[in-house]
Design a protein around this motif. Structure first.
Motif, PDB file in Angstrom:
ATOM      1  N   UNK A 239       0.818  -1.215   0.000  1.00  0.00           N
ATOM      2  CA  UNK A 239       0.000   0.000   0.000  1.00  0.00           C
ATOM      3  C   UNK A 239       0.857   1.272   0.000  1.00  0.00           C
ATOM      4  N   UNK A 240       1.878   1.303  -0.764  1.00  0.00           N
ATOM      5  CA  UNK A 240       2.663   2.538  -0.915  1.00  0.00           C
ATOM      6  C   UNK A 240       3.629   2.348  -2.081  1.00  0.00           C
ATOM      7  N   UNK A 241       4.736   2.992  -2.025  1.00  0.00           N
ATOM      8  CA  UNK A 241       5.620   3.022  -3.188  1.00  0.00           C
ATOM      9  C   UNK A 241       6.501   1.783  -3.343  1.00  0.00           C
ATOM     10  N   UNK A 242       6.061   0.616  -2.909  1.00  0.00           N
ATOM     11  CA  UNK A 242       6.891  -0.578  -3.116  1.00  0.00           C
ATOM     12  C   UNK A 242       6.010  -1.793  -3.385  1.00  0.00           C
ATOM     13  N   UNK A 243       6.555  -2.724  -4.147  1.00  0.00           N
ATOM     14  CA  UNK A 243       5.899  -3.997  -4.405  1.00  0.00           C
ATOM     15  C   UNK A 243       6.909  -5.099  -4.116  1.00  0.00           C
ATOM     16  N   UNK A 244       6.378  -6.273  -3.860  1.00  0.00           N
ATOM     17  CA  UNK A 244       7.233  -7.408  -3.518  1.00  0.00           C
ATOM     18  C   UNK A 244       7.000  -8.487  -4.567  1.00  0.00           C
ATOM     19  N   UNK A 245       8.062  -8.858  -5.262  1.00  0.00           N
ATOM     20  CA  UNK A 245       7.886  -9.814  -6.354  1.00  0.00           C
ATOM     21  C   UNK A 245       8.794 -11.027  -6.106  1.00  0.00           C
ATOM     22  N   UNK A 246       8.230 -12.130  -5.611  1.00  0.00           N
ATOM     23  CA  UNK A 246       9.036 -13.339  -5.477  1.00  0.00           C
ATOM     24  C   UNK A 246       9.315 -13.892  -6.876  1.00  0.00           C
ATOM     25  N   UNK A 247      10.553 -14.275  -7.122  1.00  0.00           N
ATOM     26  CA  UNK A 247      10.911 -14.697  -8.485  1.00  0.00           C
ATOM     27  C   UNK A 247      11.670 -16.026  -8.452  1.00  0.00           C
ATOM     28  N   UNK A 248      12.328 -16.354  -9.564  1.00  0.00           N
ATOM     29  CA  UNK A 248      13.020 -17.644  -9.665  1.00  0.00           C
ATOM     30  C   UNK A 248      14.263 -17.677  -8.782  1.00  0.00           C
ATOM     31  N   UNK A 249      14.731 -18.852  -8.485  1.00  0.00           N
ATOM     32  CA  UNK A 249      15.995 -19.068  -7.765  1.00  0.00           C
ATOM     33  C   UNK A 249      16.091 -18.315  -6.444  1.00  0.00           C
ATOM     34  N   UNK A 250      15.010 -18.230  -5.715  1.00  0.00           N
ATOM     35  CA  UNK A 250      15.044 -17.573  -4.397  1.00  0.00           C
ATOM     36  C   UNK A 250      15.131 -16.060  -4.455  1.00  0.00           C
ATOM     37  N   UNK A 251      15.014 -15.501  -5.637  1.00  0.00           N
ATOM     38  CA  UNK A 251      15.096 -14.028  -5.720  1.00  0.00           C
ATOM     39  C   UNK A 251      13.822 -13.385  -5.171  1.00  0.00           C
ATOM     40  N   UNK A 252      14.010 -12.366  -4.336  1.00  0.00           N
ATOM     41  CA  UNK A 252      12.884 -11.576  -3.842  1.00  0.00           C
ATOM     42  C   UNK A 252      13.146 -10.138  -4.283  1.00  0.00           C
ATOM     43  N   UNK A 253      12.282  -9.654  -5.166  1.00  0.00           N
ATOM     44  CA  UNK A 253      12.506  -8.331  -5.745  1.00  0.00           C
ATOM     45  C   UNK A 253      11.656  -7.304  -5.007  1.00  0.00           C
ATOM     46  N   UNK A 254      12.267  -6.190  -4.644  1.00  0.00           N
ATOM     47  CA  UNK A 254      11.512  -5.075  -4.068  1.00  0.00           C
ATOM     48  C   UNK A 254      11.654  -3.904  -5.036  1.00  0.00           C
TER      49      UNK A 254
END
Ligand SMILES: Cc1cc2nc3c(=O)[nH]c(=O)nc-3n(C[C@H](O)[C@H](O)[C@H](O)COP(=O)(O)OP(=O)(O)OC[C@H]3O[C@@H](n4cnc5c(N)ncnc54)[C@H](O)[C@@H]3O)c2cc1C
Length: 369
Positions: A239-254
Motif C-alpha cells: 500500500x505505498x511506493x513498493x511492491x514485492x515480487x518473489x521470483x526464480x531461484x530464491x530471488x525476492x525483488x523489491x
C-alpha cells in the motif's frame, strides 16, 4: 521481398519481430542494449485495479493482459518466464470497495480469475514473507521475467532467421527507402519500426519531428535468498511506493523507484535502497532477515508521454515509418500486445478497431523537413 528494420529489442521489438511473417519480410532487429527497461523490470502483470482514469489505457492494458495467454502458447513460454501465481493487494482503505471494483471489472476481463478477500492468516499462508494482515487476492495476477523473456524470444527469432545487429542505429531517408547506419555497417529498408523506448525521440528529432517523450529512471533491489518456493508465490502490491515480487531461484525483488529528475542515469543509489526497504518494511515478517541476504540493483529507463499513455502506429506524413513507445510503468503488460498488433498490421493489413490511444499526432509532429 520487402525489408523491415526494427530499432529497439525490448519487449515490443522482440515480440513484434517474432510475430512478423518471415515468408513476406526480410527482418533486421537493431538493439544497443543501453538503458533497457525490459530487462530491469519488476515483472508485475496486474492492471485491473489501477486507479488510472484513462479508459483507452485501461482497455489496452486489460486486452494486453488477456493476450499474454495466447503469447504463452504461441511462443512456448515456460513457467519460469510467465507465472500466473496471483496477486495479493494490501490496502489501508476498505478492501470491500476494491473487491467490488474487481467484480465489476471481471465482467469485461474474466482473466482476473478468482477474487477473494483473505484473512490475515490466509494472506501470510499464501505469501509467508508478509506479516499477517487482511488483503485482496486475485488469481489471474502474474509475473513476467523480462530478461528471461528477451533471452527466450531472441533464440526463437534466430531460428526464424531474423538478423540481429547489437549496435546503436541512426536512420536517414534516401528517396523511397530508409538507410540505417551503425558504427560498423549500413543497411537499407522499405519500412522502419522504432521500438527504442525513450530513444525514439532521439531517433526522430534529426528527421524533423517533435516528440512528446521523456526518460525516467527506475531502480529495484533483488535479494538473493534461499527461499526455494519463491517462484510459486504470488506478487504482493503493497500500500505505498513498493511492491514485492518473489521470483526464480530464491530471488525476492523489491521495486521500484520512479525518478523523473534522474532521467537517463543508470547508476544504482543507496537512496533507492533505503526508500524501497523502508517502504516495504512494515509489510514483511522479518525485514531484518531479508536485509541480511546479498542483493543487487537493477536499473532501467522508462519512456513516458506527458499524459502517461503509450502510442503506436505509422506516421501520417510517412507510412513507411512506424513508432511504438511511452509504455511507462506498465509496459510488460501492454508491450507484447502492441508488438503483436503491429505485426498483424504488416502480415494481414489489420488494424485494431478498439479505441486504444489518442491519434499519434498528439505525440509526434513534423516541424521541419
Ligand atoms: C525498474 C522498472 C520496473 C518495471 N516494472 C514493471 C512491471 O512490474 N510491470 C510492467 O508491466 N512494466 C514494468 N516496467 C515497465 C516496462 O519494463 C517497460 O514499459 C517496457 O519494458 C518498455 O519496453 P520497450 O520495448 O518499449 O522499451 P525497452 O525495453 O526500453 O527497449 C528499448 C530498446 O531499444 C534500444 N535502443 C534505443 N535506442 C537505440 C538505437 N538508436 N539503436 C539500437 N537500439 C536502441 C535500447 O537499448 C533498448 O534495448 C518497469 C520498468 C522499470 C525500469
Amino acid at each position: 521481398m520487402k525489408k523491415i528494420a526494427v530499432i529497439g529489442g525490448g519487449i515490443i521489438g522482440i515480440t513484434l519481430a517474432n510475430y512478423l511473417d518471415t515468408a513476406k519480410y526480410d527482418i533486421t532487429l537493431f538493439d544497443d542494449g543501453n538503458n533497457q527497461a525490459t530487462k530491469a523490470s519488476a515483472g508485475i502483470i496486474s492492471p485491473w485495479l489501477s486507479k488510472r482514469r484513462n479508459k483507452r489505457w485501461y482497455r489496452l492494458a486489460k486486452d494486453g493482459a488477456a493476450f499474454l495467454q495466447k503469447l504463452v502458447i504461441d511462443m512456448n513460454l515456460s513457467n519460469d518466464i510467465y507465472a500466473k501465481n496471483g496477486t495479493i493487494i494490501l490496502r489501508k482503505e476498505a478492501l470491500e470497495s476494491l473487491a467490488t471494483l474487481a467484480e465489476q471489472r471481471k465482467k469485461d476481463a474474466p482473466e482476473i480469475g478468482e477474487i477473494k478477500q483473505l484473512s490475515a492468516q490466509e494472506t501470510a499462508d499464501k505469501l509467508p514473507l508478509l506479516t499477517p494482515q487482511e488483503s485482496l487476492y486475485i488469481s489471474g495476477g502474474a509475473r513476467l521475467d523480462g530478461l528471461g523473456y528477451l533471452e527466450h524470444m531472441k533464440k526463437l527469432a534466430v531460428q526464424k532467421q531474423i538478423n540481429f545487429i547489437s549496435e546503436k542505429a541512426t536512420l536517414k531517408k534516401e528517396d523511397s527507402y530508409w538507410q540505417i547506419s551503425t558504427p560498423k555497417q549500413q543497411i537499407s529498408a522499405d519500412y522502419v519500426i522504432l521500438t527504442a523506448g525513450p530513444s525514439c525521440k532521439t531517433l526522430l528529432e534529426p528527421l524533423g519531428y517533435e516528440v512528446d517523450l521523456r526518460p525516467q529512471k527506475g531502480q529495484l533491489v533483488v535479494f538473493k535468498t534461499t527461499q526455494t518456493q519463491s517462484k510459486q508465490w504470488p506478487v504482493a502490491m503493497l500500500d505505498n511506493e513498493a511492491d514485492l515480487i518473489p521470483a526464480n531461484n530464491g530471488q525476492i525483488i523489491v521495486g521500484s523507484t520512479h525518478e523523473d529528475e534522474a532521467q537517463w542515469d543508470i547508476q544504482p543509489t543507496n537512496a533507492a535502497f533505503e526508500q524501497l526497504t523502508a517502504n516495504s518494511k512494515d509489510f514483511l515478517q522479518s525485514s531484518e532477515k531479508l536485509l541480511k541476504n546479498s542483493f543487487e540493483y537493477r536499473v532501467g529507463t522508462r519512456a513516458y508521454t506527458s499524459d502517461f499513455a503509450p502510442f503506436f502506429g505509422s506516421l501520417v506524413d510517412d507510412p513507411s515509418l512506424l513508432v511504438a513507445s511511452g509504455l511507462g510503468s506498465s509496459g510488460l503488460t501492454t508491450g507484447p500486445y502492441i508488438g503483436y498488433l503491429l505485426a498483424n498490421y504488416f502480415n494481414e493489413g489489420n488494424w485494431p478497431a478498439e479505441d486504444y490511444q489518442k491519434p499519434l499526432s498528439n505525440y509526434i509532429q513534423k516541424i521541419s523537413s
